[in-house]
Write a protein that holds these residues in place. Structure first.
Motif, PDB file in Angstrom:
ATOM      1  N   ALA A  73       0.620  -1.229  -0.041  1.00 37.81           N
ATOM      2  CA  ALA A  73      -0.105  -0.088  -0.185  1.00 37.81           C
ATOM      3  C   ALA A  73       0.976   1.263   0.004  1.00 37.81           C
ATOM      4  O   ALA A  73       0.467   2.385   0.048  1.00 37.81           O
ATOM      5  N   GLY A  74       2.201   0.966  -0.148  1.00 37.01           N
ATOM      6  CA  GLY A  74       3.233   2.355  -0.171  1.00 37.01           C
ATOM      7  C   GLY A  74       3.466   2.823   1.148  1.00 37.01           C
ATOM      8  O   GLY A  74       4.239   3.877   1.342  1.00 37.01           O
ATOM      9  N   GLY A  75       3.210   2.038   2.401  1.00 34.58           N
ATOM     10  CA  GLY A  75       3.847   2.318   3.577  1.00 34.58           C
ATOM     11  C   GLY A  75       4.988   1.984   3.869  1.00 34.58           C
ATOM     12  O   GLY A  75       5.936   1.463   2.921  1.00 34.58           O
ATOM     13  N   THR A  76       5.402   2.127   5.175  1.00 31.82           N
ATOM     14  CA  THR A  76       6.855   1.945   5.345  1.00 31.82           C
ATOM     15  C   THR A  76       6.967   0.793   6.711  1.00 31.82           C
ATOM     16  O   THR A  76       6.742   1.219   8.025  1.00 31.82           O
TER      17      THR A  76
ATOM     18  N   ASN B  30      12.371   0.461   7.862  1.00 31.40           N
ATOM     19  CA  ASN B  30      11.359   1.720   7.963  1.00 31.40           C
ATOM     20  C   ASN B  30      11.558   2.286   6.502  1.00 31.40           C
ATOM     21  O   ASN B  30      11.531   3.684   6.509  1.00 31.40           O
ATOM     22  N   THR B  31      11.373   1.768   5.364  1.00 33.73           N
ATOM     23  CA  THR B  31      11.385   2.368   4.021  1.00 33.73           C
ATOM     24  C   THR B  31      10.426   1.840   3.174  1.00 33.73           C
ATOM     25  O   THR B  31       9.842   0.680   3.383  1.00 33.73           O
TER      26      THR B  31
ATOM     27  N   GLU C 203       8.428   1.068  -0.725  1.00 41.23           N
ATOM     28  CA  GLU C 203       9.305   0.525  -1.816  1.00 41.23           C
ATOM     29  C   GLU C 203       9.597   1.672  -3.001  1.00 41.23           C
ATOM     30  O   GLU C 203      10.671   1.581  -3.446  1.00 41.23           O
ATOM     31  N   GLU C 204       9.131   2.783  -2.914  1.00 36.78           N
ATOM     32  CA  GLU C 204       9.539   3.964  -3.430  1.00 36.78           C
ATOM     33  C   GLU C 204      11.014   4.526  -2.941  1.00 36.78           C
ATOM     34  O   GLU C 204      11.971   4.752  -3.933  1.00 36.78           O
ATOM     35  N   GLN C 205      11.196   4.260  -1.657  1.00 32.27           N
ATOM     36  CA  GLN C 205      12.190   4.844  -1.301  1.00 32.27           C
ATOM     37  C   GLN C 205      13.438   3.732  -1.608  1.00 32.27           C
ATOM     38  O   GLN C 205      14.461   4.096  -1.740  1.00 32.27           O
ATOM     39  N   GLN C 206      12.979   2.531  -1.667  1.00 31.86           N
ATOM     40  CA  GLN C 206      13.890   1.328  -2.031  1.00 31.86           C
ATOM     41  C   GLN C 206      14.489   1.242  -3.582  1.00 31.86           C
ATOM     42  O   GLN C 206      15.234   0.499  -4.005  1.00 31.86           O
ATOM     43  N   MET C 207      13.589   1.950  -4.486  1.00 28.05           N
ATOM     44  CA  MET C 207      13.621   1.718  -5.812  1.00 28.05           C
ATOM     45  C   MET C 207      15.124   1.650  -6.369  1.00 28.05           C
ATOM     46  O   MET C 207      15.283   0.833  -7.172  1.00 28.05           O
ATOM     47  N   PRO C 208      15.813   2.774  -6.185  1.00 26.68           N
ATOM     48  CA  PRO C 208      17.275   2.893  -6.616  1.00 26.68           C
ATOM     49  C   PRO C 208      17.958   1.537  -6.368  1.00 26.68           C
ATOM     50  O   PRO C 208      18.765   1.136  -7.280  1.00 26.68           O
ATOM     51  N   HIS C 209      17.733   0.935  -5.136  1.00 26.36           N
ATOM     52  CA  HIS C 209      18.472  -0.173  -4.949  1.00 26.36           C
ATOM     53  C   HIS C 209      17.888  -1.494  -5.637  1.00 26.36           C
ATOM     54  O   HIS C 209      18.598  -2.407  -6.232  1.00 26.36           O
TER      55      HIS C 209
END
Length: 228
Positions: free
Chosen positions: A25-28, A101-102, A104-110
């Motif tokens: 759902a886009g959460g962390t 605490n991230t 999926e959007e924050q993880q996207m570069p990795h």
């Protein structure tokens, strides 16, 4: 569950993807293991259990929170059915510290960096699986599933990438790990598995095969003219 009289009869196996998780759902969530269901995810699991029509003989469940929670309504409906925890958890291709605490959007570069490397032997760091290690785990589970026998159905609560790996390995049994990693993400998006979607399998005579998945046969590995 086990019955020698059914040895020559197909055993029905249902792979079920968990309900909507906080990460979906886009959460962390705190991490990739304790990533719980959302309110919608719990409702999806309840609706799935209410509409379930096959007689379960065993529940095979991932150790991860979202899969465990998804299984609860069906387990409550069939409290006498035995439960086994299997290594059918999600592909852990990112070093766990990157996931805390991230979103999926924050993880996207990795995420993009991992898949761009296109290396089945690459590990992102401590606690992360290489693609080849992941496939080895899935192959081991496939072997175990072929040995099961049931008069009803075996219900497997698992994860999207795990289910996709089962499907692509059954479609392309002779493909190399390199071919599979080069095509896996494309296969995943072309034949995406939604929350609480089921993939049906049959185990018969020591072989595992897909049921009702004819649409997958249109997929070809890059560099190959047809599927194996």
């Amino acid at each position: 569950m086990m019955n020698d009289d059914t040895a020559q009869q197909p055993t029905r196996i249902l792979l079920i993807r968990h309900g909507q998780s906080v990460a979906n759902a886009g959460g962390t969530p705190p991490d990739h293991i304790t990533n719980p269901l959302t309110e919608l995810g719990h409702a999806q699991a309840k609706a799935f259990a209410d509409g379930f029509s096959c007689e379960p003989t065993v529940f095979l469940i991932s150790p991860y929170t979202r899969a465990q929670q998804t299984s609860v309504p069906l387990r409550q409906r069939y409290p006498e059915v035995p439960i086994e925890e299997w290594p059918i958890y999600e592909f852990n291709y990112l070093e766990p510290g990157r996931l805390k605490n991230t979103s999926e959007e924050q993880q996207m570069p990795h995420i993009l960096k991992f898949w761009k490397q296109d290396d089945p032997a690459h590990s992102d760091g401590p606690g992360a699986e290489s693609f080849s290690v992941f496939l080895g785990r899935v192959r081991d589970v496939i072997k175990r599933l072929t040995q099961l026998k049931s008069d009803g159905c075996i219900v497997v609560f698992t994860h999207g990438f795990f289910m996709q790996a089962v499907r692509i390995l059954l479609l392309f049994p002779t493909a190399t790990d390199q071919q599979l990693i080069s095509n896996f993400r494309r296969f995943h998006f072309v034949h995406f598995i939604e929350n609480l979607e089921a993939v049906e399998l049959e185990a018969v005579n020591g072989q595992l095969r897909m049921v009702g998945q004819q649409h997958l046969t249109t997929f070809t590995l890059q560099g190959e003219s047809s599927h194996a």
